[in-house]
Design an enzyme around this catalytic site. Structure first.
Site, PDB file in Angstrom:
ATOM      1  N   GLY A  20       0.815  -1.202   0.000  1.00  0.00           N
ATOM      2  CA  GLY A  20       0.000   0.000   0.000  1.00  0.00           C
ATOM      3  C   GLY A  20       0.850   1.253   0.000  1.00  0.00           C
ATOM      4  O   GLY A  20       2.047   1.227  -0.321  1.00  0.00           O
ATOM      5  N   SER A  48      -5.922  -0.473   1.503  1.00  0.00           N
ATOM      6  CA  SER A  48      -6.929   0.500   1.916  1.00  0.00           C
ATOM      7  C   SER A  48      -6.616   1.888   1.385  1.00  0.00           C
ATOM      8  O   SER A  48      -7.525   2.670   1.074  1.00  0.00           O
ATOM      9  CB  SER A  48      -7.026   0.544   3.451  1.00  0.00           C
ATOM     10  OG  SER A  48      -7.462  -0.693   3.965  1.00  0.00           O
ATOM     11  N   ALA A  50      -5.574   2.735  -1.433  1.00  0.00           N
ATOM     12  CA  ALA A  50      -6.084   2.928  -2.790  1.00  0.00           C
ATOM     13  C   ALA A  50      -7.555   3.298  -2.797  1.00  0.00           C
ATOM     14  O   ALA A  50      -8.062   3.830  -3.788  1.00  0.00           O
ATOM     15  CB  ALA A  50      -5.875   1.658  -3.617  1.00  0.00           C
ATOM     16  N   TRP A  51      -8.240   3.024  -1.679  1.00  0.00           N
ATOM     17  CA  TRP A  51      -9.674   3.289  -1.584  1.00  0.00           C
ATOM     18  C   TRP A  51      -9.976   4.610  -0.897  1.00  0.00           C
ATOM     19  O   TRP A  51     -11.139   4.999  -0.786  1.00  0.00           O
ATOM     20  CB  TRP A  51     -10.363   2.150  -0.832  1.00  0.00           C
ATOM     21  CG  TRP A  51     -10.272   0.829  -1.533  1.00  0.00           C
ATOM     22  CD1 TRP A  51      -9.441   0.480  -2.559  1.00  0.00           C
ATOM     23  CD2 TRP A  51     -11.047  -0.335  -1.246  1.00  0.00           C
ATOM     24  NE1 TRP A  51      -9.653  -0.824  -2.923  1.00  0.00           N
ATOM     25  CE2 TRP A  51     -10.628  -1.352  -2.139  1.00  0.00           C
ATOM     26  CE3 TRP A  51     -12.044  -0.623  -0.324  1.00  0.00           C
ATOM     27  CZ2 TRP A  51     -11.172  -2.633  -2.135  1.00  0.00           C
ATOM     28  CZ3 TRP A  51     -12.593  -1.903  -0.310  1.00  0.00           C
ATOM     29  CH2 TRP A  51     -12.161  -2.888  -1.218  1.00  0.00           C
ATOM     30  N   ALA A  52      -8.937   5.285  -0.412  1.00  0.00           N
ATOM     31  CA  ALA A  52      -9.149   6.542   0.309  1.00  0.00           C
ATOM     32  C   ALA A  52      -9.771   7.567  -0.636  1.00  0.00           C
ATOM     33  O   ALA A  52      -9.254   7.825  -1.719  1.00  0.00           O
ATOM     34  CB  ALA A  52      -7.832   7.058   0.864  1.00  0.00           C
ATOM     35  N   GLU A 120     -12.901  19.016   5.386  1.00  0.00           N
ATOM     36  CA  GLU A 120     -13.616  17.844   5.886  1.00  0.00           C
ATOM     37  C   GLU A 120     -13.974  18.060   7.352  1.00  0.00           C
ATOM     38  O   GLU A 120     -13.557  19.045   7.970  1.00  0.00           O
ATOM     39  CB  GLU A 120     -12.774  16.568   5.710  1.00  0.00           C
ATOM     40  CG  GLU A 120     -12.600  16.176   4.252  1.00  0.00           C
ATOM     41  CD  GLU A 120     -11.827  14.884   4.068  1.00  0.00           C
ATOM     42  OE1 GLU A 120     -11.770  14.411   2.930  1.00  0.00           O
ATOM     43  OE2 GLU A 120     -11.286  14.356   5.065  1.00  0.00           O
ATOM     44  N   HIS A 235     -16.355   4.767  10.065  1.00  0.00           N
ATOM     45  CA  HIS A 235     -16.745   5.858   9.178  1.00  0.00           C
ATOM     46  C   HIS A 235     -18.256   5.992   9.254  1.00  0.00           C
ATOM     47  O   HIS A 235     -18.979   4.997   9.130  1.00  0.00           O
ATOM     48  CB  HIS A 235     -16.314   5.579   7.740  1.00  0.00           C
ATOM     49  CG  HIS A 235     -16.318   6.810   6.892  1.00  0.00           C
ATOM     50  ND1 HIS A 235     -17.495   7.412   6.493  1.00  0.00           N
ATOM     51  CD2 HIS A 235     -15.310   7.565   6.394  1.00  0.00           C
ATOM     52  CE1 HIS A 235     -17.197   8.488   5.775  1.00  0.00           C
ATOM     53  NE2 HIS A 235     -15.878   8.602   5.703  1.00  0.00           N
ATOM     54  N   ARG A 281     -15.902  12.424  13.764  1.00  0.00           N
ATOM     55  CA  ARG A 281     -16.427  11.185  13.214  1.00  0.00           C
ATOM     56  C   ARG A 281     -17.108  10.288  14.235  1.00  0.00           C
ATOM     57  O   ARG A 281     -18.130   9.669  13.941  1.00  0.00           O
ATOM     58  CB  ARG A 281     -15.300  10.390  12.544  1.00  0.00           C
ATOM     59  CG  ARG A 281     -14.983  10.864  11.147  1.00  0.00           C
ATOM     60  CD  ARG A 281     -13.934   9.991  10.503  1.00  0.00           C
ATOM     61  NE  ARG A 281     -13.755  10.360   9.110  1.00  0.00           N
ATOM     62  CZ  ARG A 281     -12.845   9.817   8.318  1.00  0.00           C
ATOM     63  NH1 ARG A 281     -12.040   8.892   8.783  1.00  0.00           N
ATOM     64  NH2 ARG A 281     -12.746  10.197   7.048  1.00  0.00           N
ATOM     65  N   HIS A 340     -13.537   1.601   9.565  1.00  0.00           N
ATOM     66  CA  HIS A 340     -12.801   2.312   8.518  1.00  0.00           C
ATOM     67  C   HIS A 340     -11.313   2.406   8.811  1.00  0.00           C
ATOM     68  O   HIS A 340     -10.495   2.310   7.892  1.00  0.00           O
ATOM     69  CB  HIS A 340     -13.382   3.714   8.376  1.00  0.00           C
ATOM     70  CG  HIS A 340     -12.860   4.487   7.215  1.00  0.00           C
ATOM     71  ND1 HIS A 340     -12.938   4.036   5.916  1.00  0.00           N
ATOM     72  CD2 HIS A 340     -12.236   5.707   7.153  1.00  0.00           C
ATOM     73  CE1 HIS A 340     -12.410   4.933   5.098  1.00  0.00           C
ATOM     74  NE2 HIS A 340     -11.959   5.939   5.816  1.00  0.00           N
ATOM     75  N   ARG A 375      -9.143   9.526  14.937  1.00  0.00           N
ATOM     76  CA  ARG A 375      -8.350  10.137  13.870  1.00  0.00           C
ATOM     77  C   ARG A 375      -9.089  11.306  13.223  1.00  0.00           C
ATOM     78  O   ARG A 375     -10.254  11.217  12.882  1.00  0.00           O
ATOM     79  CB  ARG A 375      -8.053   9.080  12.799  1.00  0.00           C
ATOM     80  CG  ARG A 375      -7.361   9.623  11.573  1.00  0.00           C
ATOM     81  CD  ARG A 375      -7.119   8.510  10.561  1.00  0.00           C
ATOM     82  NE  ARG A 375      -8.365   7.972  10.033  1.00  0.00           N
ATOM     83  CZ  ARG A 375      -8.897   8.313   8.870  1.00  0.00           C
ATOM     84  NH1 ARG A 375      -8.316   9.232   8.119  1.00  0.00           N
ATOM     85  NH2 ARG A 375     -10.009   7.761   8.456  1.00  0.00           N
ATOM     86  N   LEU A 381      -3.441   9.274   5.489  1.00  0.00           N
ATOM     87  CA  LEU A 381      -2.483   9.246   4.386  1.00  0.00           C
ATOM     88  C   LEU A 381      -1.268  10.116   4.703  1.00  0.00           C
ATOM     89  O   LEU A 381      -0.145   9.806   4.310  1.00  0.00           O
ATOM     90  CB  LEU A 381      -3.143   9.703   3.090  1.00  0.00           C
ATOM     91  CG  LEU A 381      -4.303   8.858   2.559  1.00  0.00           C
ATOM     92  CD1 LEU A 381      -4.724   9.333   1.171  1.00  0.00           C
ATOM     93  CD2 LEU A 381      -3.966   7.380   2.532  1.00  0.00           C
TER      94      LEU A 381
END
Length: 521
Positions: A20, A48, A50-52, A120, A235, A281, A340, A375, A381
């Site tokens: 990753g 994971s 790559a899915w962010a 965000e 999430h 979150r 998540h 987090r 990332l």
């Protein structure tokens, strides 16, 4: 390296477990020092990162400062963020973003060529560097994979599932892994764990099947110290279609004005927090959990905020919705909390060193202390690239030593599978968004039974990771961040600290519970 036999005679000074973002970034930063990357899937797939969908948080905008980013990180972390570690990470953020730009990542820019930053939840400024709205993870990984495949110092062993760390004389010296039906060993001057998280230990998760706590379990079984294992982030807005993994509706949608409504169309988040949909979150996840449990439902309404521009602005979410028969431009999206991210993991210092000599770690498999109990969005990332670069800088210079991959026997079937369904069910039911002592005790006992049944077999790492998470949650008798207990609903000053546990200590928690319950497994 398509098969281990092709590496015969080649030396592997640094062995990196994980294909990753953290693992590949570390390998690139090591160049021209040599590294072998052992990845459970083709690099860039099954990761994971790559899915962010959100992007990377970095204080690079006009009016933003490192101090503001740090303040937001500390607030989200509910009092147990390691402030020095977080400050250092944030200060290095812009340099790591420029590294990614140099590797070809096409971050969004405005008409004047400046990075186009978004906001965000729980961020006080627009500081999320992203790609085409919700494609940052994919774009970053595509760029890194291309660069890795062009880098001669990096060898790849793909579709290879790491199983055990090799420990000799108190030092980690290599990795044992399964590939093409065979069990293999690879030794090197250093081992870097970059194997991702634990999401697939739960029944509802946004993580790929490879994220089943294997790296955490490997390190724990080797004796490494594990920190903050109880803090699992859900999430709030996974798309509720029953898919596994659950597709994600990025937080950037709420950052751009999407609202959360019930079946009657009423917004409910301002009932629980003054920031409404932009609350931290954990608060949003619990609110949605209660809405779904009560039967009132929870829906992400993007009709006004995004509307007809949905397909262009958020193509990944749009495609997931349309595949499920939902047109998010004209109808609300049903959402549910899903596992998540794991704030806990292998304890490391500021250089990525673990408690085991010879073992470094970076990415989600670690617990550096920068996330605390919860987090902050898109700090993951950032953490991955910052600490991957630090690990590369800290690793010994290429000494030209090592041993070739050796085949030592047949691999046990099932090592590449998902975590056992029974394990996924019990963690979701009892170690989820909302917890209590009775449920956590049941989870511990069930995990103990599964560990006894699987022994040192294919699921030993998954069950070890699950035991640490449940034991940490059982012992932390308070609510803080992502860890919420109905029997201890308030934060307690006595627990205003990080926790550290070994697998042996988690097993002792289970043994004491068995003694109390009169069980003997």
């Amino acid at each position: 390296m398509s098969a281990p036999t092709e590496a015969a005679g080649r030396l592997a000074p640094v062995v990196i477990v994980g294909g990753g973002l953290a693992g590949l970034f570390c390998a690139l930063k090591l160049a021209p020092r040599r590294a072998v990357v052992i990845a459970a899937a083709p690099i860039g797939q099954g990761a994971s990162s790559a899915w962010a969908q959100g992007g990377i948080a970095s204080a690079m905008g006009e009016g933003d400062t490192f101090e503001k980013h740090l303040a937001d990180t500390l607030a989200a972390g509910a009092g147990i963020v390691d402030e020095a570690m977080a400050a250092g990470m944030i200060a290095e953020g812009p340099d790591r973003v420029h590294d990614l730009l140099s590797y070809g990542v096409p971050f969004d820019r405005d008409l004047e060529g400046r990075l186009n930053l978004s906001r965000e939840a729980a961020h006080s400024e627009r500081r999320i560097v992203r790609v085409r709205g919700d494609m940052a993870g994919r774009a970053i990984m595509e760029a890194l994979v291309a660069r890795v495949r062009q880098t001669p110092s990096i060898e790849l062993c793909e579709n290879a599932v790491a199983q055990d760390l090799i420990v000799e004389g108190g030092r980690v010296t290599g990795v044992r892994f399964a590939h093409d039906g065979h069990l293999n060993e690879l030794r090197g001057a250093a081992v870097v764990l970059a194997s991702g998280g634990i999401g697939q230990l739960y029944a509802v998760t946004t993580n790929p099947s490879e994220a089943c706590g294997r790296g955490l379990g490997m390190a724990a079984r080797a004796g490494a110290r594990i920190a903050d294992a109880e803090f699992v982030q859900f999430h709030p807005t996974a798309i509720d279609t029953g898919a596994d993994p659950a597709p994600l509706a990025t937080e950037a949608l709420r950052g751009d004005g999407a609202t959360l409504i019930d079946r009657a169309g009423r917004r409910f988040m301002f009932d629980v927090h003054p920031d409404g949909e932009l609350a931290p979150r954990d608060i949003v996840a619990r609110a949605i959990f209660r809405q779904v449990a009560s039967g009132e439902g929870a829906f992400l309404d993007c009709r006004q905020a995004v509307g007809a521009e949905f397909a262009q602005r958020f193509p990944t979410v749009y495609a997931s919705c349309m595949a499920a028969g939902i047109d998010p431009a004209v109808e609300p999206i049903p959402v549910v909390p899903a596992v998540h991210y794991h704030m806990g993991g292998v304890l490391t210092d500021e250089h990525g060193r673990t408690s085991l000599p010879g073992l470094w770690a970076c990415g989600e498999v670690t617990s550096t202390g920068v996330h605390g109990a919860n987090r902050l969005a898109s700090n993951s990332l950032l953490e991955a690239v910052v600490f991957a670069a630090r690990v590369a800088a800290d690793l010994p210079a290429d000494p030209g030593i090592g041993t070739p991959i050796s085949r030592i026997g047949a691999a046990e079937e099932g090592e590449g599978d998902k975590a056992p369904p029974a394990l996924r069910r019990v963690l979701s039911r009892h170690v989820g968004v909302v917890r209590d002592a009775q449920g956590l005790a049941e989870a511990l006992l069930t995990i103990g039974e599964l560990r006894a049944a699987h022994g040192a077999g294919a699921h030993a790492n998954a069950t070890a990771a699950a035991l640490l998470i449940a034991a940490g949650a059982y012992q932390r008798q308070e609510s803080r961040g992502a860890h919420y207990r109905t029997d201890f609903p308030q934060a307690e000053e006595g627990w205003h600290r990080r926790t550290v546990m070994t697998l042996a200590e988690a097993e002792a928690v289970l043994a004491a519970l068995r003694q109390t319950r009169g069980t003997s497994l």
